[in-house]
Scaffold this motif. Structure first.
Motif, short mmCIF file in Angstrom:
data_model
loop_
_atom_site.label_atom_id
_atom_site.label_comp_id
_atom_site.label_asym_id
_atom_site.label_seq_id
_atom_site.Cartn_x
_atom_site.Cartn_y
_atom_site.Cartn_z
N UNK A 202 29.53 37.88 33.65
CA UNK A 202 30.53 36.88 34.02
C UNK A 202 31.40 36.63 32.81
N UNK A 203 32.59 37.20 32.82
CA UNK A 203 33.46 37.09 31.65
C UNK A 203 34.37 38.29 31.54
N UNK B 101 31.72 39.80 37.53
CA UNK B 101 32.55 38.70 37.99
C UNK B 101 33.44 38.29 36.82
N UNK B 102 34.57 38.97 36.71
CA UNK B 102 35.46 38.72 35.58
C UNK B 102 36.48 39.83 35.45
N UNK B 103 36.62 40.37 34.24
CA UNK B 103 37.64 41.37 33.95
C UNK B 103 37.05 42.49 33.11
N UNK B 104 37.33 43.73 33.52
CA UNK B 104 36.98 44.91 32.74
C UNK B 104 38.26 45.65 32.39
N UNK B 105 38.38 46.00 31.09
CA UNK B 105 39.53 46.79 30.64
C UNK B 105 39.00 47.97 29.84
N UNK C 32 33.21 41.15 41.93
CA UNK C 32 34.07 40.09 42.46
C UNK C 32 35.21 39.82 41.51
N UNK C 33 35.42 40.72 40.57
CA UNK C 33 36.45 40.52 39.56
C UNK C 33 37.51 41.61 39.59
N UNK C 34 38.04 41.92 38.40
CA UNK C 34 39.14 42.87 38.29
C UNK C 34 38.78 43.94 37.25
N UNK D 42 37.44 50.69 43.66
CA UNK D 42 37.50 49.34 43.13
C UNK D 42 37.09 48.34 44.18
N UNK D 43 37.83 47.23 44.28
CA UNK D 43 37.59 46.24 45.32
C UNK D 43 38.91 45.67 45.77
N UNK D 44 38.87 44.69 46.68
CA UNK D 44 40.10 44.13 47.22
C UNK D 44 40.95 43.47 46.15
#
Length: 580
Positions: free
Chosen positions: A390-391, A405-409, A419-421, A453-455
């Protein structure tokens, strides 16, 4: 000259130590219970005793036959005395927190003084440690005085000699050996007293210390066999002092007892081996700590802590914490926490947390959290969170989280559930989108794309070919999109793609950028159709008619927007089918 100063420092600080006992508390073995049980299994007796005293027993299943029948009647009797009656002195008892640990200890020790010398401010005691059953001398037993922090290991003949300076009205020697029950003798002036039923204040006191650091390869290299034996013999005794200094482990102001002492300030010229620090500890090379460290610990090479750390820990190469960490941890090579961590970790190469991490991990190569992460991971190569993240994860190459649940770059982002991006070249979600689409549009009549990915955010890998006798086009590209879910059957996709167009040669840069909105309708489970408007921008450095033979010469339609000398835009369309 420098060596003389160091030795002088060690000697002076040895005389300046003020010592204080570990804080007392109500021990479970001292609690009083009432029992009246007849023809009951031992396991049931222990269970009732633990409930009456509000503690727990811990023991090996092979210690005794749990279905053995006993009769016991105890009125307002200490737990220790009840256990003695049940086991006839063949079981040893130690306390750790809320637990009473039962261990097999059929062997008993006794201290046999040989010589007692008393002079002005000097007291010397020598003698032997003997097995009471066999009469044999016991080697490598620890003999120590807790208040004065003096100790010795018996030699191969079971012999010891201790020397005490100062005025002492009482000296209490305790002998300890693994698999034996402790025994103590009290020396008063010239009179030796062996009290009946003597109970050591600290012998069963709980310990919050963990000695796994002593068995690690790097620690075994620096800790002598005598020091390890001392720690094995007396694992539960600790004292507090304001200051200690060491040249190396064992060569310190506390001597061989250094591993049983918690210090406010600890100065280790090369390295030190202590029970804990509640203040500041600094070493030229290394600090090895059996227990907990609070506030600040600095070492030129490595810090090894068997307990927990709360504060700041800095090492030139390695920080190794065998339980929990809270604070800031900085290492030139690696930070390792065996249990939970909270705070900031900065590692030149890597950071590893074996359980949950709450905070920030920054590493030149990689970060690993074996359970849950609540915070941020930044790494030059990769980040891994084995359970829920989460982060934010930012990496030069890849990121992984089982639940994200957060952001991956990163170039490659992988998760089990998301549930993130995820923003990268490849974003794979195991329980997410794996869509294969086939479409046609006003520019290229046959296209295939794969969406992962996801929605919230998915990436698109696409390829296409325009089939025509004199207007061929081959293309490949990337993109990303977002789905606005309207209902179970209807959704709207907003997508951006960028693709290279091959027009018969590689001499020019031909790029087509498309901004498209598609209405998606699910026909049956796993099959959808889509379509919608597109705004395209085509940029190229080729002049008209530069395409190869048989390839399309004009990509933009006759009616288009003039954006620049090398870019044209127009409104188009897109329709297709998606297979989930």
């Amino acid at each position: 000259m420098r060596l003389t100063i160091i030795i002088a420092l060690l000697v002076v600080t040895g005389y300046c130590n003020a010592q204080s006992s570990v804080t007392n508390y109500m021990r479970n073995l001292d609690k009083r219970v009432n029992l009246d049980m007849k023809q009951q299994p031992i396991s049931e007796v222990l269970n009732k005793m633990s409930k009456a005293g509000d503690f727990y027993f811990s023991y090996s299943g092979s210690l005794f036959k749990q279905d053995s029948i006993v009769n016991i009647k105890a009125k307002d009797m200490q737990v220790r005395d009840v256990l003695d009656r049940i086991f006839n002195g063949k079981v040893d008892y130690k306390e750790t927190g809320q637990y009473i640990i039962l261990r097999y200890a059929a062997n008993h020790l006794t201290i046999e003084p040989e010589n007692i010398t008393s002079a002005e401010k000097l007291y010397i005691i020598s003698g032997y440690v003997v097995d009471t059953e066999t009469g044999k001398k016991v080697k490598q037993a620890s003999v120590y005085e807790k208040r004065l922090l003096q100790s010795a290991l018996t030699d191969n003949d079971g012999y010891f000699r201790l020397r005490f300076k100062g005025e002492h009205t009482e000296v209490t020697l305790t002998a300890s050996k693994d698999s034996y029950r402790d025994t103590s003798l009290v020396f008063l002036a010239d009179i030796t007293v062996k009290p009946e039923g003597y109970v050591d204040e600290d012998s069963e006191k709980g310990s919050e210390f963990f000695n796994s650091i002593e068995s690690s390869g790097i620690s075994r290299f620096f800790i002598s066999s005598k020091q390890r034996m001392q720690s094995l013999n007396i694992p539960d005794f600790f004292a507090n002092t304001p200051f200690q200094a060491s040249l190396t482990p064992g060569l310190s102001t506390h001597g061989i007892m250094s591993s049983q002492v918690i210090n406010k300030v600890s100065l280790n010229i090369l390295g030190g081996y202590t029970a804990g620090t509640d203040g500041v500890e600094v070493a030229g090379m290394f600090n090895i700590t059996k227990g907990n460290v609070k506030k600040l610990q600095i070492a030129g090479v490595f810090n090894g802590v068997g307990g927990s750390v709360e504060g700041v820990q800095v090492a030139g190469v390695l920080n190794d914490v065998r339980t929990n960490y809270k604070g800031v941890q900085v290492a030139g090579l690696l930070n390792h926490v065996k249990e939970k961590a909270e705070g900031v970790q900065v590692g030149g190469v890597a950071n590893v947390v074996s359980k949950d991490m709450k905070g920030i991990q920054i590493a030149g190569f990689g970060n690993l959290t074996s359970k849950n992460l609540n915070g941020m991971q930044i790494a030059g190569f990769g980040n891994m969170t084995s359970q829920k993240m989460k982060g934010t994860q930012i990496a030069g190459f890849f990121n992984y989280a089982k639940e994200m649940d957060g952001l991956q770059i990163g170039i490659v982002n992988i998760s089990g559930r998301s549930d993130g991006y995820s923003l990268g070249l490849i974003n794979y979600v195991h329980h997410g989108y794996h869509k294969l689409s086939f479409s046609t549009n006003e520019t290229i009549n046959a296209n295939a794309s794969f969406k992962m990915g996801n929605a919230n955010l998915y990436n698109i890998i696409l390829a296409g070919k325009n089939f025509a006798d004199s207007a061929n086009v081959e293309t490949a590209g990337l993109g990303f999109g977002h789905d606005f879910i309207l209902s179970n059957r209807f959704s709207v996709a907003a997508e951006i793609t960028s693709q290279y167009l091959y027009l018969g040669n590689w001499d020019y840069s031909n790029f087509l950028h498309r901004f498209q909105t598609n209405l998606q309708i699910q026909l049956i489970k796993g099959v959808s159709i889509f379509g919608g408007p597109v705004y395209s921008i085509y940029s190229t450095d080729a002049s008209e008619g530069s395409s190869g033979k048989g390839y399309k010469q004009n990509i933009a339609p006759a009616k288009h927007d003039y954006i620049s000398k090398r870019a044209k835009g127009w409104i188009g369309w897109n329709v297709g089918i998606t297979i989930m």
